[in-house]
Motif scaffolding. Structure first.
Motif, PDB file in Angstrom:
ATOM      1  N   LYS A   1      60.278  20.921   7.826  1.00 35.76           N
ATOM      2  CA  LYS A   1      60.145  19.861   7.074  1.00 35.76           C
ATOM      3  C   LYS A   1      59.128  19.873   6.023  1.00 35.76           C
ATOM      4  O   LYS A   1      57.860  19.716   6.535  1.00 35.76           O
ATOM      5  N   ASN A   2      59.403  19.708   4.845  1.00 33.29           N
ATOM      6  CA  ASN A   2      58.324  19.842   3.703  1.00 33.29           C
ATOM      7  C   ASN A   2      57.343  20.956   3.589  1.00 33.29           C
ATOM      8  O   ASN A   2      56.291  20.826   3.569  1.00 33.29           O
ATOM      9  N   GLY A   3      58.036  21.911   4.677  1.00 31.67           N
ATOM     10  CA  GLY A   3      57.026  23.176   4.669  1.00 31.67           C
ATOM     11  C   GLY A   3      55.836  23.040   5.746  1.00 31.67           C
ATOM     12  O   GLY A   3      54.942  24.021   5.888  1.00 31.67           O
ATOM     13  N   ALA A   4      56.044  22.134   6.529  1.00 35.47           N
ATOM     14  CA  ALA A   4      54.980  21.816   7.569  1.00 35.47           C
ATOM     15  C   ALA A   4      55.068  23.016   8.996  1.00 35.47           C
ATOM     16  O   ALA A   4      53.866  23.438   8.982  1.00 35.47           O
TER      17      ALA A   4
END
Length: 301
Positions: free
Chosen positions: A250-253
């Motif tokens: 999620k969001n590149g996490a």
């Protein structure tokens, strides 16, 4: 006084066993260097990797191999099994590892492959720290001795280095008299680019869900190193579009977390600042495609 050619011993020592029995941990512990990546998941070791221990009297070339397993449905699994079997056939000594607490069908399958070889085999009973009370260990050693005509049966704990000094003393006399093959400064046959790709894959294996690591591979697209710093571009190949989303998170996490962990370890390894960029790409069915496997560095011969 004997000359080097008269007394020096050098040979290949293949470390064989089912997946997750501690083969890579053993070699890393003996060399006191991280030669092979380690995790609790099967298929962590996919390639034949040499770890080289040198002294004034001998050179032991340890061969780290993929775990021999019975599931050979994919081409990559067949390659890994073939790599392990070749290590049995082309070696001077075999270290057969299994866990002290468990003897499985996979252990028996590995032992069957040793029946007709003509090199000495040492049994290494690993993870003895999990045996309680310690008196049980004598029974385990006794049972082990009846399974095969082992040259030695040595109980060890690879992670804690228990009895590894004894193992190192036992090995050299079983190797041929021969000059060293590698320089005494060399610890492995694998270059830095390969090792860094493996470090990144290790972090992926550790942090991702159970099914994802088996369908991914890491390819170093660019590796530029000088005295000041190192710049690395890496591609993470996955088999499915859904896996791409999991790797990125999620969001590149997730990708950021994996990149941070990998960069820290690479920096420690190289002792210079590291700039790491990673991209996630989909290559469907690469585990069953010979050309894809060759491009990703697998030996399919």
């Amino acid at each position: 006084m004997q000359t080097l050619s008269d007394s020096f011993r050098c040979g290949f020592v293949s470390v064989i066993g089912r997946p997750n029995v501690g083969k890579s941990t053993l070699i890393n512990s003996i060399l006191n260097t991280k030669i092979s990546i380690v995790s609790h998941k099967p298929q962590t070791t996919r390639h034949r990797i040499l770890g080289i221990s040198s002294s004034k009297e001998h050179q032991i070339i340890f061969v780290d191999t993929p775990g021999l397993h019975q599931n050979v449905n994919s081409v990559i699994n067949k390659i890994m099994n073939k790599t392990a079997v070749n290590a049995i056939l082309k070696t001077d000594l075999i270290l057969f590892m299994y866990e002290a607490k468990f003897w499985t069908d996979e252990d028996q399958n590995v032992l069957k492959k040793l029946q007709n070889i003509d090199v000495p085999v040492i049994a290494l009973i690993n993870k003895i720290d999990k045996i309680h009370p310690k008196e049980k260990l004598l029974e385990i050693i006794s049972k082990s001795s009846k399974k095969y005509s082992f040259k030695e049966v040595i109980p060890i704990c690879a992670k804690r280095r228990t009895s590894l000094n004894k193992l190192i003393k036992v090995i050299p006399p079983l190797l041929p008299v021969s000059p060293p093959i590698y320089s005494s400064k060399v610890k492995t046959d694998r270059d830095e680019s390969f090792q860094i790709a493996e470090l990144i894959r290790e972090k992926l294996i550790i942090y991702l869900q159970q099914e994802v690591p088996y369908g991914l591979s890491v390819q170093i697209e660019s590796y530029k190193k000088n005295k000041r710093d190192c710049s690395i571009n890496a591609i993470i190949w996955v088999e499915k579009d859904s896996h791409k989303g999991i790797v990125i998170g999620k969001n590149g996490a997730m990708l950021k977390k994996i990149g941070t962990e990998a960069r820290i370890e690479i920096k420690e390894k190289l002792s210079i600042p590291v700039y790491l960029e990673m991209w996630v790409k989909v290559k469907k069915h690469w585990v069953d495609n010979n050309q894809d496997l060759i491009n990703l560095g697998y030996n399919i011969e």
